[in-house]
Every structure is written in structure tokens, then in C-alpha cells.
Write a protein that holds these residues in place. Structure first.
Motif: not given
Length: 568
Positions: A49, A90, A92, A122, A124
């Protein structure tokens, strides 16, 4: 010259405080193989991520409330897509509790969904095309974590000056900038295009930050906004607000690359004192650092020295200063020889980080010795430059008392672990040993300058630094680095003198340890290449008379044993 007193007789009490006087971080030092949590892995590793996107720029805005200790802020993160995805990826983002994210806006028009796992958020994201530059604007608020004992314990600092007026700043190295704003909190990814910080504060206060002031705007509601901008890459933990009753004086320093804008921001009641104190120390710092390390790395952003409520930190182009306008460290000398009382420790050390720490930054916290060892050695080089080689040798030897050798300097990788505080004095003594083994100060200087040129505005690993030094010195120092960075053993140089023959070898060392020993005894030079095997050389009587523990240990961090009686 009078005989110098022995630092061992006076330093232990000083070093209890002094060895850790600089905040490697609020993270506890870890021994390799220690146990770690899932949170440590998320914080310290490059997760999927994190790796698909590269930070280009942070545009941070913050409004701190001194009374409630709350923050209201946003961070617009410009990023470049390194790996395409189909809309299922995703992102981070790190932001520590009790701060919370309110909303995330994608490319200035679309709200994104997000979830939370500990201090990790996270986001999206929609489909990402490789090579494209996009942005997310993250709005957040909440009660911010306060530093209890800054700068050793990180966080936001809501302090009072000596007149009981609000004085705010942040110190967060190691603990991480996510303690006060959302970001990709990993040292390996600095914003390539710099960062801006806009601070909205009561109109009775002045706000200062890294780089140059873009604007000051009266908001007509009792607050003023100040926007500062940095054009160079910058570590997350170096982006820092300073808010208080600041006044300014400035100058143009004639540096190696030309005119350098220098600004001093001090509390109003320190102004006259600062005018006579700070420039002298800053000029001496630049003369030494630019001589040894090359041009100051941030001419475009300028250099600022700023009064702070803690002892000091290496915030890029905005160095914090809290040494109470005293020479030494708060009036104390780390070396025990008196050399540390001839200059301001915080101005010299923290400014030295502009080269090692800010210009050259390590990818992983585990390699922080590159920041702290070289900057510790910048103190020795400063003393050498201004007071002579013997003074520099004495200073470096004196600070050795602070080495504990209880943990290796380099801990585990990818878990946000930091090594032993020995990264300061032991790191400095490692570099000093290599310097003397090279026995060519001009070559050594070009290696230091070359590091700052080769890795200009880059993040690195210790391996890259180690290999560069070996290559330019035309000698393989890999086992020397292994010895001092990855073990707690102090190598022993054993020797015997028989019928004009000097026999010598290394013991208590890693396999293959091969630190050369070069000594100047009187007007003559002695060069040895010890290994773990006994070697013998026919040596002039004058050189034999001058050879021994005193001569070797002052230049090299080794124990010396004559006929198997180890001494320093």
C-alpha cells in the motif's frame, strides 16, 4: 602546552545525560532479534500500500489551538503512480491517535472512502495509470499527542516562554511526523518537489517554518496565516512549525556556492544577545562544514536558526536552537579536554545534520548511524578546523567515554527500530579510525565531499555509504564497518617487540577484520596492516620507542595489548 587531564576521571556523570542528549527518537533502542508488533511492521516496512506511489509534494495547512491542544488541518499529497492498478488498490497513510481523518478528496473533486487499523489509515483509490501524477487532500482534526520531555519524547509542544506567553513547535524524529499530520511516514520517500506549511495562528504571534516565507495574510478574525515553502526534498520529520513572539534579523553569508540567505528567528527578549552570539557561531560552522563536506546543500531554501523551547533539532533549513546561548552543551563539555567549551554544541551539531541527515537521508531508521555518526564526527572536524589536529584528536578520544557497547549500532530492518545511542560517539570514532588509516587528509576530505555530491538530496542505505568509502579509499573496509556497526566487540591489537622486530595481530574481532594502522612518530611514519594472523616487521628503534597503546588508541578505536596485557 600543559598535559591534558584524563577525561575518564570526570566524564561518566556528564555522559549519563550527554550520550542521549540528542533525540534519535522516542522509539526505544532495539537489539537485533528483538520482538516486534504488527504495528511496528506497518510503520517500518514498505508495504504494497506504500510502494505503488511516490510522494512528490506535501502542501500542509494547520491551525493549532493552544488552549485546547487541538489541531485542525489538511495535507494535500501530490504523488506519482509507480504501478498501475485497476481500482482495487489501497493507499497507506499514517496518522497517530487521537487525531482522526475527516475526509479525503481525490484530485480536488471526488470523496474517497477510508478505513483505520491502529495508526494506519487505508484510502480506497480509483484506478491509477502508471506515470500519472494525482493528489489526495486529507482533512483531519483532533487532540494532538503532546511531547512530555522534548525533544527526547516526540510530539507537539505547547510551551510558554519566560514571560509566560504561548510558544509552540514540534519535535518528532523517529516517533514520526504522523504524530501530528497525515503522510507516508517512512524515511525512504521524501517529497521530491518539496513541501509547504501554512500556519494559522493568533495575530499576536509569529509563525516560522522551513524554507522561505511565501506570504503573511491577515484573516480579519484575530488570526494571521503564514505560508512557508521548501523547494528541496525534505524528510517528513523535518517539516516543523515554530510559533511564538519571534523577531527576525538576517544577513547574506558568502558561501562556497555564492550568496546564502541566513535568517535568525529569536524570541523578542533574546534579540540583542542573539545578534552578537549567533552569527559568529554560524559563520564558523559554515567555514568548517563547507570545507569538509562541500557546499551547504540547501542554498535555494536558505538557512534559518530558530529559538526553540527544547535543546535543538536538525530541522532542514530551519534548525531549532535551545542551548541557552552557552558554549558546550548547556555549558558542559563532552570531551573532558575543554575543547567542547569553545563553541556552541547545538549550533554546530544540528547544523552539521544539513549534510548528513537532511542532504543524505537513510531509507530505514536502522541505518541512522549515517546521520548521527557522521554528524558526531562533524564536531571533531570543527575542532580540528578551528583549533588544530591535536585538539580534534583529543576531542574525539574524549567523547569515547560515552560508548556503552551494550547493543549493536544497527538493529533490525523494516520495523522502525533504532540502534544503540552508540551511533553518536562510536560512529564518530569509527570514522576517525578510518580517516587515520587512510593517512591522507585531502583524500579523506574528498571522500566526505564526494558523499554529499554522489548522494545529493537522496535517500541511501548504509551499504551504499560503506561501499562508496571503500571504493574511493581503494581499500575494502567492509569488515571494519561490520566490526563497529554490527557487533559490540572492541577489537584488540596485540603486539610484541623482540630483537627489533614488531609482531602484531588482531583478536576479539570479526573474521577478516583488517583496519590498517598508520602512525606518525616524530618525523617518521609507521604503516601496519594487521590481520588475525601474526605478522612481523623490522622497525626502526625510534619508531618502536614511540609505538604503544597511547599512540594507537588516540587515533583508533581499538584496545592495545602488549604481551597480552590489554590497555587503552
Amino acid at each position: 602546552m600543559s598535559v591534558p587531564f584524563k577525561p575518564q576521571l570526570i566524564l561518566p556523570a556528564i555522559f549519563i545525560a550527554f550520550t542521549f542528549l540528542l533525540p534519535i527518537s522516542a522509539v526505544q533502542a532495539q537489539t537485533p532479534g528483538a520482538s516486534y508488533t504488527h504495528a511496528d511492521t506497518l510503520r517500518g516496512s514498505l508495504t504494497p500500500e506504500r510502494t505503488w506511489w511516490d510522494v512528490q509534494r506535501y502542501e500542509l495547512s494547520v491551525k493549532p489551538d493552544f488552549n485546547t491542544k487541538n489541531l485542525l488541518g489538511s495535507n494535500k499529497i501530490l504523488y506519482k503512480v509507480l504501478k498501475a492498478n485497476d481500482g482495487k488498490a489501497r493507499m497507506q497513510i499514517d496518522l497517530a491517535a487521537p487525531l482522526i481523518i475527516d475526509s479525503v478528496i481525490y484530485n480536488d473533486r471526488k470523496d474517497l472512502k477510508f478505513s483505520k487499523e491502529g495508526t494506519v489509515w487505508y484510502i480506497e483509490v480509483p484506478a491509477q495509470q502508471r506515470g500519472k501524477t494525482n493528489n489526495v487532500n486529507i482533512h483531519y482534526h483532533g487532540k494532538v499527542h503532546e511531547a512530555i520531555r522534548p525533544p527526547w519524547d516526540g510530539g507537539f509542544i505547547f510551551g510558554l516562554d519566560s514571560l509566560r506567553r504561548p510558544w509552540m513547535t514540534v519535535a518528532c524524529q523517529g516517533l514520526g511526523a504522523s504524530i501530528w499530520y497525515p503522510n507516508k511516514d517512512h524515511q525512504s520517500d521524501e517529497p521530491d518537489q518539496g513541501a509547504s506549511l501554512t500556519m494559522t495562528v493568533p495575530d499576536s504571534l509569529t509563525a516560522v517554518a522551513n524554507g522561505r516565507l511565501e506570504y503573511k495574510r491577515d484573516n480579519g478574525n484575530g488570526t494571521t496565516s503564514y505560508k512557508y515553502n521548501v523547494v528541496s526534498p525534505i524528510s517528513n520529520y523535518c517539516i516543523i512549525p515554530y510559533i511564538g513572539k519571534y523577531v527576525n534579523f538576517k544577513e547574506v553569508y558568502p558561501g562556497e556556492k555564492g550568496a546564502l540567505d541566513v535568517n535568525y528567528w529569536v524570541l523578542d527578549y533574546n534579540l540583542e544577545k542573539a545578534k552578537t552570539y549567533m552569527p559568529d557561531q554560524v559563520h564558523k560552522m559554515f567555514k568548517s562544514m563547507e570545507h569538509w563536506f562541500g557546499p551547504y546543500p540547501f542554498y535555494r531554501d536558505g538557512y534559518q536558526l530558530i529559538d526553540a523551547s527544547h535543546t535543538g533539532m536538525e530541522h532542514q533549513s530551519a534548525v531549532s536552537y535551545g542551548n541557552k546561548y552557552k558554549f558546550g552543551y548547556l555549558g558542559r563539555d563532552a570531551s573532558g579536554y575543554g575543547w567542547g567549551l569553545k563553541w556552541d554544541f547545538i549550533i554546530i551539531h544540528e547544523s552539521g545534520h544539513e549534510w548528513f541527515g537532511n542532504n543524505i537521508t537513510t531509507n530505514d531508521l536502522a541505518d541512522m548511524w549515517v546521520h548521527e555518526g557522521f554528524t558526531n564526527y562533524s564536531e571533531t572536524l570543527f575542532v580540528d578546523y578551528h583549533f588544530g589536529t591535536q585538539a580534534g584528536n583529543e576531542y574525539n578520544y574524549g567523547i569515547r567515554t560515552g560508548i556503552k557497547n551494550n547493543k549493536p549500532i544497527i538493529p533490525d530492518y523494516h520495523v522502525n527500530a533504532q540502534g544503540s545511542g552508540d551511533m553518536y560517539p562510536k560512529g564518530g570514532n569509527l570514522i576517525h579510525s578510518i580517516r587515520h588509516s587512510i593517512n591522507n587528509d585531502e583524500l579523506f576530505r574528498q571522500i566526505l565531499r564526494g558523499l554529499n555530491k554522489e548522494f545529493y538530496h537522496k535517500t541511501v542505505t548504509t551499504g551504499e555509504v560503506e561501499r562508496y568509502i571503500s571504493k574511493k579509499a581503494s581499500f575494502d573496509y567492509s569488515k571494519v564497518f561490520d566490526q563497529y556497526l554490527r557487533t559490540v566487540q572492541i577489537p584488540v591489537l596485540e603486539y610484541k617487540i623482540t630483537d627489533g622486530q614488531l609482531s602484531y595481530r588482531y583478536t576479539d574481532c570479526v573474521k577478516g577484520f583488517n583496519l590498517p594502522i598508520s602512525l606518525k612518530i616524530g618525523s617518521e611514519n609507521l604503516k601496519l596492516n594487521p590481520t588475525e594472523n601474526w605478522q612481523s616487521s623490522k622497525v626502526k628503534p625510534t619508531l618502536l620507542q614511540g609505538f604503544g597503546a597511547e599512540a594507537v588508541s588516540r587515533m583508533y578505536y581499538v584496545k592495545v595489548s602488549k604481551d597480552q596485557a590489554a590497555v587503552w
